[in-house]
Scaffold this motif. Structure first.
Motif, PDB file in Angstrom:
ATOM      1  N   VAL A 193     -19.294   0.028  31.076  1.00 42.80           N
ATOM      2  CA  VAL A 193     -18.104   0.552  31.749  1.00 42.80           C
ATOM      3  C   VAL A 193     -16.874  -0.065  31.100  1.00 42.80           C
ATOM      4  O   VAL A 193     -16.806  -1.292  30.918  1.00 42.80           O
ATOM      5  CB  VAL A 193     -18.104   0.239  33.254  1.00 42.80           C
ATOM      6  N   SER A 194     -15.914   0.776  30.741  1.00 41.92           N
ATOM      7  CA  SER A 194     -14.682   0.308  30.116  1.00 41.92           C
ATOM      8  C   SER A 194     -13.495   0.799  30.921  1.00 41.92           C
ATOM      9  O   SER A 194     -13.548   1.857  31.555  1.00 41.92           O
ATOM     10  CB  SER A 194     -14.588   0.830  28.675  1.00 41.92           C
ATOM     11  N   CYS A 195     -12.406   0.025  30.879  1.00 46.18           N
ATOM     12  CA  CYS A 195     -11.215   0.380  31.656  1.00 46.18           C
ATOM     13  C   CYS A 195      -9.975  -0.095  30.916  1.00 46.18           C
ATOM     14  O   CYS A 195     -10.004  -1.133  30.242  1.00 46.18           O
ATOM     15  CB  CYS A 195     -11.265  -0.251  33.048  1.00 46.18           C
ATOM     16  N   GLY A 196      -8.890   0.666  31.030  1.00 47.61           N
ATOM     17  CA  GLY A 196      -7.606   0.268  30.471  1.00 47.61           C
ATOM     18  C   GLY A 196      -6.486   0.580  31.444  1.00 47.61           C
ATOM     19  O   GLY A 196      -6.599   1.487  32.275  1.00 47.61           O
ATOM     20  N   ILE A 197      -5.394  -0.185  31.351  1.00 48.67           N
ATOM     21  CA  ILE A 197      -4.225  -0.006  32.206  1.00 48.67           C
ATOM     22  C   ILE A 197      -3.047   0.445  31.341  1.00 48.67           C
ATOM     23  O   ILE A 197      -2.886  -0.005  30.210  1.00 48.67           O
ATOM     24  CB  ILE A 197      -3.891  -1.306  32.968  1.00 48.67           C
ATOM     25  N   PHE A 198      -2.225   1.348  31.906  1.00 48.49           N
ATOM     26  CA  PHE A 198      -1.140   1.960  31.150  1.00 48.49           C
ATOM     27  C   PHE A 198       0.072   2.161  32.056  1.00 48.49           C
ATOM     28  O   PHE A 198      -0.070   2.521  33.220  1.00 48.49           O
ATOM     29  CB  PHE A 198      -1.580   3.326  30.593  1.00 48.49           C
ATOM     30  N   MET A 199       1.266   1.964  31.511  1.00 54.04           N
ATOM     31  CA  MET A 199       2.488   2.251  32.262  1.00 54.04           C
ATOM     32  C   MET A 199       2.528   3.731  32.634  1.00 54.04           C
ATOM     33  O   MET A 199       2.111   4.584  31.865  1.00 54.04           O
ATOM     34  CB  MET A 199       3.713   1.918  31.427  1.00 54.04           C
ATOM     35  N   SER A 200       3.103   4.030  33.831  1.00 54.18           N
ATOM     36  CA  SER A 200       3.207   5.429  34.263  1.00 54.18           C
ATOM     37  C   SER A 200       4.632   5.854  34.631  1.00 54.18           C
ATOM     38  O   SER A 200       4.853   7.035  34.913  1.00 54.18           O
ATOM     39  CB  SER A 200       2.274   5.688  35.451  1.00 54.18           C
ATOM     40  N   TYR A 201       5.583   4.929  34.658  1.00 59.43           N
ATOM     41  CA  TYR A 201       7.010   5.259  34.829  1.00 59.43           C
ATOM     42  C   TYR A 201       7.256   6.238  35.984  1.00 59.43           C
ATOM     43  O   TYR A 201       7.811   7.310  35.792  1.00 59.43           O
ATOM     44  CB  TYR A 201       7.572   5.853  33.534  1.00 59.43           C
ATOM     45  N   GLN A 202       6.887   5.864  37.184  1.00 59.28           N
ATOM     46  CA  GLN A 202       6.982   6.782  38.316  1.00 59.28           C
ATOM     47  C   GLN A 202       8.250   6.581  39.134  1.00 59.28           C
ATOM     48  O   GLN A 202       8.725   5.465  39.301  1.00 59.28           O
ATOM     49  CB  GLN A 202       5.754   6.607  39.223  1.00 59.28           C
ATOM     50  N   GLY A 203       8.753   7.679  39.683  1.00 53.83           N
ATOM     51  CA  GLY A 203       9.944   7.639  40.523  1.00 53.83           C
ATOM     52  C   GLY A 203      11.201   7.870  39.710  1.00 53.83           C
ATOM     53  O   GLY A 203      11.202   7.806  38.476  1.00 53.83           O
ATOM     54  N   ALA A 204      12.285   8.165  40.418  1.00 56.69           N
ATOM     55  CA  ALA A 204      13.558   8.408  39.747  1.00 56.69           C
ATOM     56  C   ALA A 204      13.964   7.207  38.902  1.00 56.69           C
ATOM     57  O   ALA A 204      14.478   7.348  37.796  1.00 56.69           O
ATOM     58  CB  ALA A 204      14.632   8.728  40.784  1.00 56.69           C
ATOM     59  N   TRP A 270      -1.815   6.957  41.300  1.00 54.86           N
ATOM     60  CA  TRP A 270      -1.339   6.840  42.674  1.00 54.86           C
ATOM     61  C   TRP A 270      -0.002   7.576  42.757  1.00 54.86           C
ATOM     62  O   TRP A 270       0.978   7.169  42.117  1.00 54.86           O
ATOM     63  CB  TRP A 270      -1.174   5.374  43.061  1.00 54.86           C
ATOM     64  N   VAL A 271       0.023   8.686  43.493  1.00 50.53           N
ATOM     65  CA  VAL A 271       1.223   9.526  43.511  1.00 50.53           C
ATOM     66  C   VAL A 271       1.565   9.980  44.925  1.00 50.53           C
ATOM     67  O   VAL A 271       0.713  10.001  45.825  1.00 50.53           O
ATOM     68  CB  VAL A 271       1.063  10.770  42.607  1.00 50.53           C
ATOM     69  N   SER A 272       2.818  10.368  45.083  1.00 54.03           N
ATOM     70  CA  SER A 272       3.303  10.950  46.340  1.00 54.03           C
ATOM     71  C   SER A 272       4.489  11.842  45.991  1.00 54.03           C
ATOM     72  O   SER A 272       5.562  11.354  45.663  1.00 54.03           O
ATOM     73  CB  SER A 272       3.740   9.857  47.327  1.00 54.03           C
ATOM     74  N   GLY A 273       4.270  13.154  46.028  1.00 57.30           N
ATOM     75  CA  GLY A 273       5.351  14.071  45.698  1.00 57.30           C
ATOM     76  C   GLY A 273       5.512  14.242  44.204  1.00 57.30           C
ATOM     77  O   GLY A 273       4.565  14.084  43.422  1.00 57.30           O
ATOM     78  N   THR A 274       6.730  14.551  43.769  1.00 55.93           N
ATOM     79  CA  THR A 274       7.049  14.731  42.365  1.00 55.93           C
ATOM     80  C   THR A 274       7.778  13.495  41.850  1.00 55.93           C
ATOM     81  O   THR A 274       8.123  12.595  42.621  1.00 55.93           O
ATOM     82  CB  THR A 274       7.944  15.956  42.166  1.00 55.93           C
ATOM     83  N   ASP A 275       8.034  13.489  40.567  1.00 57.67           N
ATOM     84  CA  ASP A 275       8.707  12.339  39.978  1.00 57.67           C
ATOM     85  C   ASP A 275      10.054  12.072  40.642  1.00 57.67           C
ATOM     86  O   ASP A 275      10.453  10.921  40.801  1.00 57.67           O
ATOM     87  CB  ASP A 275       8.903  12.572  38.480  1.00 57.67           C
ATOM     88  N   ALA A 276      10.737  13.131  41.045  1.00 54.97           N
ATOM     89  CA  ALA A 276      12.054  12.963  41.673  1.00 54.97           C
ATOM     90  C   ALA A 276      11.954  12.415  43.087  1.00 54.97           C
ATOM     91  O   ALA A 276      12.895  11.797  43.598  1.00 54.97           O
ATOM     92  CB  ALA A 276      12.798  14.295  41.685  1.00 54.97           C
ATOM     93  N   THR A 277      10.814  12.637  43.740  1.00 51.47           N
ATOM     94  CA  THR A 277      10.670  12.217  45.144  1.00 51.47           C
ATOM     95  C   THR A 277       9.672  11.082  45.332  1.00 51.47           C
ATOM     96  O   THR A 277       9.530  10.560  46.431  1.00 51.47           O
ATOM     97  CB  THR A 277      10.231  13.405  46.012  1.00 51.47           C
ATOM     98  N   ASP A 278       8.987  10.700  44.255  1.00 50.05           N
ATOM     99  CA  ASP A 278       7.936   9.676  44.342  1.00 50.05           C
ATOM    100  C   ASP A 278       8.560   8.283  44.284  1.00 50.05           C
ATOM    101  O   ASP A 278       8.257   7.479  43.397  1.00 50.05           O
ATOM    102  CB  ASP A 278       6.954   9.885  43.200  1.00 50.05           C
ATOM    103  N   ASN A 279       9.405   8.004  45.248  1.00 46.38           N
ATOM    104  CA  ASN A 279      10.193   6.769  45.222  1.00 46.38           C
ATOM    105  C   ASN A 279       9.788   5.772  46.300  1.00 46.38           C
ATOM    106  O   ASN A 279      10.444   4.744  46.465  1.00 46.38           O
ATOM    107  CB  ASN A 279      11.682   7.104  45.373  1.00 46.38           C
ATOM    108  N   ASP A 280       8.724   6.073  47.019  1.00 44.71           N
ATOM    109  CA  ASP A 280       8.217   5.172  48.051  1.00 44.71           C
ATOM    110  C   ASP A 280       6.797   4.779  47.684  1.00 44.71           C
ATOM    111  O   ASP A 280       5.850   5.528  47.922  1.00 44.71           O
ATOM    112  CB  ASP A 280       8.263   5.844  49.417  1.00 44.71           C
ATOM    113  N   GLY A 281       6.655   3.594  47.107  1.00 46.20           N
ATOM    114  CA  GLY A 281       5.339   3.161  46.649  1.00 46.20           C
ATOM    115  C   GLY A 281       4.323   2.995  47.755  1.00 46.20           C
ATOM    116  O   GLY A 281       3.120   3.035  47.508  1.00 46.20           O
TER     117      GLY A 281
END
Length: 405
Positions: A193-204, A270-281
């Motif tokens: 099993v392999s895993c990697g972590i990557f930036m996702s730049y979420q939210g406004a 991990w998401v909630s809404g769109t990039d413009a509205t995904d501002n509440d972690g």
């Protein structure tokens, strides 16, 4: 005369007694230190420099370290994990140095690429570039203990507080490196099993995921650590991710790719809404995208069995403006390279060639990071790794092979 002899004998016995007591105390102290820090001392003694730094090429030094014992991970899980970097630091400081020496764990903005592929002999591969600025790196090996897997992972030592402009030097630096198992960026375990972590730049403006339910808590890299230590396959990795509230580190956001020896892979977001509205972690929910069930992502993704990832959320409709997708140029180039061979490469070296194609300094791209710190191809069938530092793809001496078998 007799009194003088008696006094001399008495003094000799007293001195011998004192020396014996001091020796006994020294032995007791040594035994106590060994009992308390035996695993840590063995780990420290295993640390070796694999490759020297070259500042002219933005190369930091590369080290290997073999971790003895369980590094208190079971106790970390038992206490409910950690909901912040500071809680994680408190835990590892208390456990590893018994509160005597402060330690550090942090993350930063990292622009990376990864993909899965199949080798000509049928082996399953997971390949990853780690793009960042100049830094020292450590390849960390951990032992199989109980129901935990042996693992190999790559750690950026600047996230432990190690100076990027100098080698790991002296006892204090090495003690700091004992926290390395809690800060993996990618890795493989002995179950393939392999895993990697990557930036996702979420939210406004980039907002970290900070779920808040009654589940136990994990920070970014400790989730990766649990997957490496406990997952037998992709499905178990998803179960682990689903069982915890995620708290992204360093005030930024991340997503993950996991793959196993069967050829299956998954992207965890991990998401909630769109990039413009995904501002509440706190309101974000885990979205799981399997390589064999991703036609909703796009036609290209649905038509192929492999997966690839860079630094944007792959969920359709997430971006109101598609140009906001960070690393999309790398995403397209990876697909171009992989689709040309239908996700099948000759071997690990051929997979490394694809990583080289998206290496930071090999083409005109939109990344602001200055170099590809490391490239690695994990063979999930054989539980091996082919590892290259800082885009030295043309230097045969820069190819390092490791195995968990």
């Amino acid at each position: 005369m007799k009194n003088t002899v008696k006094k001399r004998l008495f003094l000799q016995k007293l001195i011998i007694g004192i020396l014996a007591a001091v020796a006994a105390l020294a032995v007791l102290a040594a035994v106590t230190v060994f009992l308390i820090w035996g695993n840590e001392l063995a780990t420290l003694s295993s640390m070796e420099q694999l490759r020297a730094r070259d500042d002219s090429h933005l190369d930091g030094s590369v080290y290997t370290m073999h971790v003895k014992g369980g590094f208190y991970l079971d106790e970390f899980i038992a206490q409910g994990g950690a909901s912040s970097d500071s809680e994680l630091i408190d835990f590892i400081t208390a456990k590893i140095t018994k509160g005597l020496i402060p330690m550090e764990i942090s993350e930063s903005e990292i622009a990376c690429s990864a993909f899965t592929a199949t080798a000509a002999d049928g082996d399953s591969l997971f390949a990853r570039n780690y793009d960042m600025s100049k830094t020292n790196t450590c390849l960390v090996f951990t032992e199989a203990t109980g129901d935990r897997h042996a693992t190999l992972s790559t750690v950026d030592l600047q996230f432990l507080g190690i100076d990027t402009e100098a080698d790991v030097g002296g006892l204090m630096d090495k003690i700091t490196c004992l926290a390395a198992p809690y800060a993996p960026l990618d890795g493989v375990n002995d179950a393939g099993v392999s895993c990697g972590i990557f930036m996702s730049y979420q939210g406004a403006q980039t907002v970290p995921t900070a779920q808040d339910t009654d589940k136990p808590d994990l920070t970014s890299t400790t989730l990766l650590r649990l997957i490496l230590d406990y997952a037998d396959n992709v499905d178990e990795a998803v179960e682990i991710a689903s069982a915890y509230d995620l708290h992204d580190s360093a005030k930024t956001s991340y997503h993950y790719m996991v793959a196993d020896a069967s050829g299956r892979s998954v992207i965890l977001e991990w998401v909630s809404g769109t990039d413009a509205t995904d501002n509440d972690g706190a309101t974000r929910q885990l979205v799981v995208t399997y390589n064999d069930d991703d036609a909703h992502i796009g036609q290209a993704e649905g038509e192929c069995g492999y997966q690839w990832i860079t630094n944007f959320i792959i969920q359709p409709g997430y971006y109101e403006n598609p140009v906001d997708r960070k690393g999309y140029d790398r995403y397209e180039l990876l697909y171009q390279e992989l689709s040309a061979v239908d996700g099948s490469v000759a071997d690990e070296r051929a997979a490394m060639d694809i990583l080289a194609a998206v290496g930071r300094r090999n083409w005109n791209n939109d990344d602001k990071n200055t170099c590809t710190v490391h490239s690695v191809v994990y063979n999930l069938t054989d539980c091996t790794a082919l590892w290259v530092p800082n885009e030295h793809y043309q230097d045969e001496d820069a190819y390092y092979a490791f195995s968990l078998n």
